[in-house]
Design a protein around this motif. Structure first.
Motif, PDB file in Angstrom:
ATOM      1  N   MET A   1       0.678  -0.918  -0.410  1.00 28.53           N
ATOM      2  CA  MET A   1       0.135  -0.103  -0.318  1.00 28.53           C
ATOM      3  C   MET A   1       0.967   1.511  -0.002  1.00 28.53           C
ATOM      4  O   MET A   1       1.440   1.400   0.524  1.00 28.53           O
ATOM      5  CB  MET A   1      -1.089   0.038   1.161  1.00 28.53           C
ATOM      6  CG  MET A   1      -1.817   1.474   1.464  1.00 28.53           C
ATOM      7  SD  MET A   1      -2.858   1.148   0.327  1.00 28.53           S
ATOM      8  CE  MET A   1      -4.755  -0.015   0.887  1.00 28.53           C
ATOM      9  N   ILE A   2       0.378   2.208  -0.825  1.00 31.48           N
ATOM     10  CA  ILE A   2       1.322   3.276  -0.984  1.00 31.48           C
ATOM     11  C   ILE A   2       0.422   4.228  -0.509  1.00 31.48           C
ATOM     12  O   ILE A   2      -0.934   4.783  -1.305  1.00 31.48           O
ATOM     13  CB  ILE A   2       1.926   3.854  -2.158  1.00 31.48           C
ATOM     14  CG1 ILE A   2       2.792   2.356  -3.410  1.00 31.48           C
ATOM     15  CG2 ILE A   2       1.777   5.249  -2.583  1.00 31.48           C
ATOM     16  CD1 ILE A   2       4.162   2.585  -2.376  1.00 31.48           C
ATOM     17  N   TYR A   3       0.633   4.864   0.738  1.00 30.93           N
ATOM     18  CA  TYR A   3      -0.382   6.455   1.568  1.00 30.93           C
ATOM     19  C   TYR A   3       0.020   7.877   1.093  1.00 30.93           C
ATOM     20  O   TYR A   3       1.612   7.475   1.176  1.00 30.93           O
ATOM     21  CB  TYR A   3       0.098   5.675   3.193  1.00 30.93           C
ATOM     22  CG  TYR A   3      -0.932   4.839   3.226  1.00 30.93           C
ATOM     23  CD1 TYR A   3      -2.268   4.971   3.731  1.00 30.93           C
ATOM     24  CD2 TYR A   3       0.403   3.621   3.830  1.00 30.93           C
ATOM     25  CE1 TYR A   3      -2.615   3.224   4.588  1.00 30.93           C
ATOM     26  CE2 TYR A   3      -0.628   2.459   4.254  1.00 30.93           C
ATOM     27  CZ  TYR A   3      -2.011   2.490   4.671  1.00 30.93           C
ATOM     28  OH  TYR A   3      -2.658   1.493   4.757  1.00 30.93           O
ATOM     29  N   ILE A   4      -0.551   8.523  -0.192  1.00 29.29           N
ATOM     30  CA  ILE A   4      -0.453   9.712  -0.181  1.00 29.29           C
ATOM     31  C   ILE A   4      -1.392  10.600   0.821  1.00 29.29           C
ATOM     32  O   ILE A   4      -1.822  10.816   1.021  1.00 29.29           O
ATOM     33  CB  ILE A   4      -1.004   9.913  -1.719  1.00 29.29           C
ATOM     34  CG1 ILE A   4      -0.580   9.227  -2.722  1.00 29.29           C
ATOM     35  CG2 ILE A   4       0.329  10.947  -2.410  1.00 29.29           C
ATOM     36  CD1 ILE A   4       1.096   8.900  -2.875  1.00 29.29           C
ATOM     37  N   CYS A   5       0.097  11.480   1.609  1.00 29.50           N
ATOM     38  CA  CYS A   5       0.072  11.705   2.740  1.00 29.50           C
ATOM     39  C   CYS A   5      -0.115  13.902   2.441  1.00 29.50           C
ATOM     40  O   CYS A   5       1.080  13.938   1.790  1.00 29.50           O
ATOM     41  CB  CYS A   5       0.716  11.884   4.123  1.00 29.50           C
ATOM     42  SG  CYS A   5       0.124  10.302   4.446  1.00 29.50           S
TER      43      CYS A   5
ATOM     44  N   ILE B   1       7.231   2.735   6.018  1.00 27.84           N
ATOM     45  CA  ILE B   1       6.544   2.800   6.727  1.00 27.84           C
ATOM     46  C   ILE B   1       7.198   2.292   8.449  1.00 27.84           C
ATOM     47  O   ILE B   1       6.223   2.514   9.736  1.00 27.84           O
ATOM     48  CB  ILE B   1       5.135   2.143   7.002  1.00 27.84           C
ATOM     49  CG1 ILE B   1       4.315   3.547   6.216  1.00 27.84           C
ATOM     50  CG2 ILE B   1       3.881   2.611   8.348  1.00 27.84           C
ATOM     51  CD1 ILE B   1       2.785   3.091   5.645  1.00 27.84           C
ATOM     52  N   SER B   2       7.664   0.399   8.134  1.00 25.94           N
ATOM     53  CA  SER B   2       8.383   0.269   9.226  1.00 25.94           C
ATOM     54  C   SER B   2       9.569   1.331  10.035  1.00 25.94           C
ATOM     55  O   SER B   2       9.784   0.853  10.919  1.00 25.94           O
ATOM     56  CB  SER B   2       9.412  -1.056   9.131  1.00 25.94           C
ATOM     57  OG  SER B   2      10.434  -0.341   7.622  1.00 25.94           O
ATOM     58  N   VAL B   3      10.000   1.979   8.393  1.00 25.55           N
ATOM     59  CA  VAL B   3      10.904   3.413   9.618  1.00 25.55           C
ATOM     60  C   VAL B   3      10.517   3.982  10.647  1.00 25.55           C
ATOM     61  O   VAL B   3      10.536   4.850  11.990  1.00 25.55           O
ATOM     62  CB  VAL B   3      12.246   3.935   8.133  1.00 25.55           C
ATOM     63  CG1 VAL B   3      12.125   4.768   8.912  1.00 25.55           C
ATOM     64  CG2 VAL B   3      12.838   2.991   7.501  1.00 25.55           C
ATOM     65  N   LEU B   4       9.138   4.414  10.573  1.00 24.34           N
ATOM     66  CA  LEU B   4       8.354   5.235  10.775  1.00 24.34           C
ATOM     67  C   LEU B   4       7.975   4.862  12.293  1.00 24.34           C
ATOM     68  O   LEU B   4       7.551   5.485  13.170  1.00 24.34           O
ATOM     69  CB  LEU B   4       7.439   6.207   9.534  1.00 24.34           C
ATOM     70  CG  LEU B   4       7.775   6.394   8.418  1.00 24.34           C
ATOM     71  CD1 LEU B   4       5.964   7.101   8.059  1.00 24.34           C
ATOM     72  CD2 LEU B   4       8.450   7.814   8.826  1.00 24.34           C
TER      73      LEU B   4
ATOM     74  N   GLU C   1      -0.801   8.128  12.048  1.00 28.07           N
ATOM     75  CA  GLU C   1      -2.266   8.154  11.363  1.00 28.07           C
ATOM     76  C   GLU C   1      -2.032   6.370  10.336  1.00 28.07           C
ATOM     77  O   GLU C   1      -2.365   5.520  10.569  1.00 28.07           O
ATOM     78  CB  GLU C   1      -3.637   8.781  10.868  1.00 28.07           C
ATOM     79  CG  GLU C   1      -4.198   7.992   9.470  1.00 28.07           C
ATOM     80  CD  GLU C   1      -5.350   7.207  10.930  1.00 28.07           C
ATOM     81  OE1 GLU C   1      -6.298   6.862   9.854  1.00 28.07           O
ATOM     82  OE2 GLU C   1      -5.467   7.876  11.697  1.00 28.07           O
ATOM     83  N   VAL C   2      -0.753   6.618   9.228  1.00 28.58           N
ATOM     84  CA  VAL C   2      -0.896   5.598   8.456  1.00 28.58           C
ATOM     85  C   VAL C   2       0.131   4.679   8.729  1.00 28.58           C
ATOM     86  O   VAL C   2      -0.097   3.427   8.632  1.00 28.58           O
ATOM     87  CB  VAL C   2      -0.098   6.171   7.277  1.00 28.58           C
ATOM     88  CG1 VAL C   2      -0.726   7.172   6.549  1.00 28.58           C
ATOM     89  CG2 VAL C   2       1.507   7.202   7.818  1.00 28.58           C
ATOM     90  N   SER C   3       1.252   4.975  10.471  1.00 23.42           N
ATOM     91  CA  SER C   3       1.892   3.910  10.934  1.00 23.42           C
ATOM     92  C   SER C   3       0.722   2.923  11.765  1.00 23.42           C
ATOM     93  O   SER C   3       0.156   1.725  12.192  1.00 23.42           O
ATOM     94  CB  SER C   3       2.687   4.006  11.859  1.00 23.42           C
ATOM     95  OG  SER C   3       3.783   5.142  10.994  1.00 23.42           O
TER      96      SER C   3
ATOM     97  N   ASP D   1       5.021  -1.234   2.741  1.00 23.12           N
ATOM     98  CA  ASP D   1       3.884   0.062   2.754  1.00 23.12           C
ATOM     99  C   ASP D   1       4.914   0.733   2.895  1.00 23.12           C
ATOM    100  O   ASP D   1       6.072   1.487   3.069  1.00 23.12           O
ATOM    101  CB  ASP D   1       3.466  -0.105   3.747  1.00 23.12           C
ATOM    102  CG  ASP D   1       2.009  -1.663   3.308  1.00 23.12           C
ATOM    103  OD1 ASP D   1       1.900  -1.890   2.242  1.00 23.12           O
ATOM    104  OD2 ASP D   1       1.154  -1.378   4.272  1.00 23.12           O
ATOM    105  N   ALA D   2       4.127   2.136   2.220  1.00 22.20           N
ATOM    106  CA  ALA D   2       5.438   3.626   2.273  1.00 22.20           C
ATOM    107  C   ALA D   2       4.441   4.740   2.412  1.00 22.20           C
ATOM    108  O   ALA D   2       3.198   4.767   2.408  1.00 22.20           O
ATOM    109  CB  ALA D   2       6.323   3.431   1.017  1.00 22.20           C
ATOM    110  N   MET D   3       4.698   5.519   3.136  1.00 26.71           N
ATOM    111  CA  MET D   3       4.000   7.050   2.714  1.00 26.71           C
ATOM    112  C   MET D   3       4.460   7.522   2.686  1.00 26.71           C
ATOM    113  O   MET D   3       6.179   8.392   2.201  1.00 26.71           O
ATOM    114  CB  MET D   3       4.203   7.448   4.671  1.00 26.71           C
ATOM    115  CG  MET D   3       3.569   8.573   4.372  1.00 26.71           C
ATOM    116  SD  MET D   3       3.789   9.501   6.174  1.00 26.71           S
ATOM    117  CE  MET D   3       5.086   9.892   6.539  1.00 26.71           C
ATOM    118  N   ILE D   4       3.892   9.240   0.934  1.00 29.05           N
ATOM    119  CA  ILE D   4       4.419   9.825   0.331  1.00 29.05           C
ATOM    120  C   ILE D   4       4.232  10.960   0.693  1.00 29.05           C
ATOM    121  O   ILE D   4       2.616  10.865   1.387  1.00 29.05           O
ATOM    122  CB  ILE D   4       4.371   9.483  -1.053  1.00 29.05           C
ATOM    123  CG1 ILE D   4       5.242   8.867  -1.640  1.00 29.05           C
ATOM    124  CG2 ILE D   4       4.688  10.411  -1.875  1.00 29.05           C
ATOM    125  CD1 ILE D   4       4.525   7.946  -2.991  1.00 29.05           C
ATOM    126  N   VAL D   5       4.599  12.444   1.515  1.00 33.23           N
ATOM    127  CA  VAL D   5       3.969  13.226   1.606  1.00 33.23           C
ATOM    128  C   VAL D   5       4.445  14.388   0.186  1.00 33.23           C
ATOM    129  O   VAL D   5       5.439  14.362   0.065  1.00 33.23           O
ATOM    130  CB  VAL D   5       4.875  14.296   2.698  1.00 33.23           C
ATOM    131  CG1 VAL D   5       5.197  15.271   3.622  1.00 33.23           C
ATOM    132  CG2 VAL D   5       4.885  13.323   3.879  1.00 33.23           C
TER     133      VAL D   5
END
Length: 249
Positions: free
Chosen positions: A1-5, A166-169, A80-82, A91-95
């Motif tokens: 999942m790619i979370y676009i934040c 997201i594991s890093v976050l 929230e995404v974590s 999974d990843a978060m993109i800001v």
């Protein structure tokens, strides 16, 4: 999942079109995604613009009752995404910004680096055609970087366009507990998140992705002198975070 934040404040004229452009990107790019918007107490109809899109695209809207700043929005989005992710390593978060400066069409390039093993992917953005206040702030910031700001891979002071595994976050959140993810605001908040998260990253990559100020519909909110002072005040903290014994807090 790619979370676009996407942190937003009074971005009613652009946020709807931006969401639609992201949707088009993922129609051609086979990757599961979700958009998470934090509306920081907008007063211009941003909330009303967002609501219909939740019926047609994967969209979560987080709201604040009043404006608390970019750093506060980053904290809310990161947590929230974590919390939501099921596969933190995959999974990843993109800001990204809500005003068209960051181009949705560049998302596949960020994800490609992530799928190649990078834990953090940071855009490197040249300011060749930036508005005058941004160019002025860039000159101030270049001086700040030469006079004591730590040299850190991916630490372009003028981009929030970054991808984080997201594991890093989650490792960062575990380390800081109930403390805010970032305590700075504005441009400094972007760098603070990077400096804190990179301690838990095995690989950081940068990629050249030009911003587009020419398609933005509103005036820049950059205040050259005030923003430069904020970055200058952040320098000492940045050096501490970049040092081997700096810690995440």
């Amino acid at each position: 999942m790619i979370y676009i934040c996407i942190p937003t404040y009074n971005e009613g004229p652009t946020i709807g079109v931006l969401l639609w452009r992201i949707r088009r990107v993922f129609q051609d790019y086979s990757r599961e995604y979700e958009i998470v918007v934090y509306d920081d107490g907008s007063t211009d109809g941003t909330r009303e613009t967002l609501e219909p899109y939740a019926d047609v695209i994967p969209l979560t809207i987080l709201r604040g009752d009043h404006q608390q700043g970019f750093g506060f929005a980053i904290d809310k989005l990161t947590r929230e995404v974590s919390r939501r992710t099921r596969y933190a390593r995959r999974d990843a978060m993109i800001v990204m910004q809500a005003d068209f400066t960051d181009q949705p069409e560049h998302i596949p390039e960020l994800v490609k680096r992530f799928e190649g093993g990078a834990d953090i992917v940071a855009a490197k953005q040249e300011m060749t055609e930036a508005p005058a206040p941004v160019r002025r702030l860039r000159r101030f910031a270049d001086w700040i970087q030469r006079t004591g700001f730590p040299k850190t891979e991916g630490a372009d002071l003028f981009t929030s366009y970054r991808l984080y595994r997201i594991s890093v976050l989650r490792e960062l959140l575990k380390a800081i507990g109930d403390k805010p993810v970032v305590t700075s605001n504005g441009w400094a908040a972007n760098v603070e998140l990077l400096l804190k998260a990179r301690r838990f990253a095995r690989r950081v990559e940068t990629v050249d992705l030009a911003p587009r100020y020419d398609v933005r519909t509103r005036e820049t909110r950059v205040r050259p002198v005030a923003d430069a002072l904020s970055l200058f005040r952040f320098t000492r903290k940045a050096r501490m975070l970049a040092s081997p014994a700096g810690g995440a807090a």
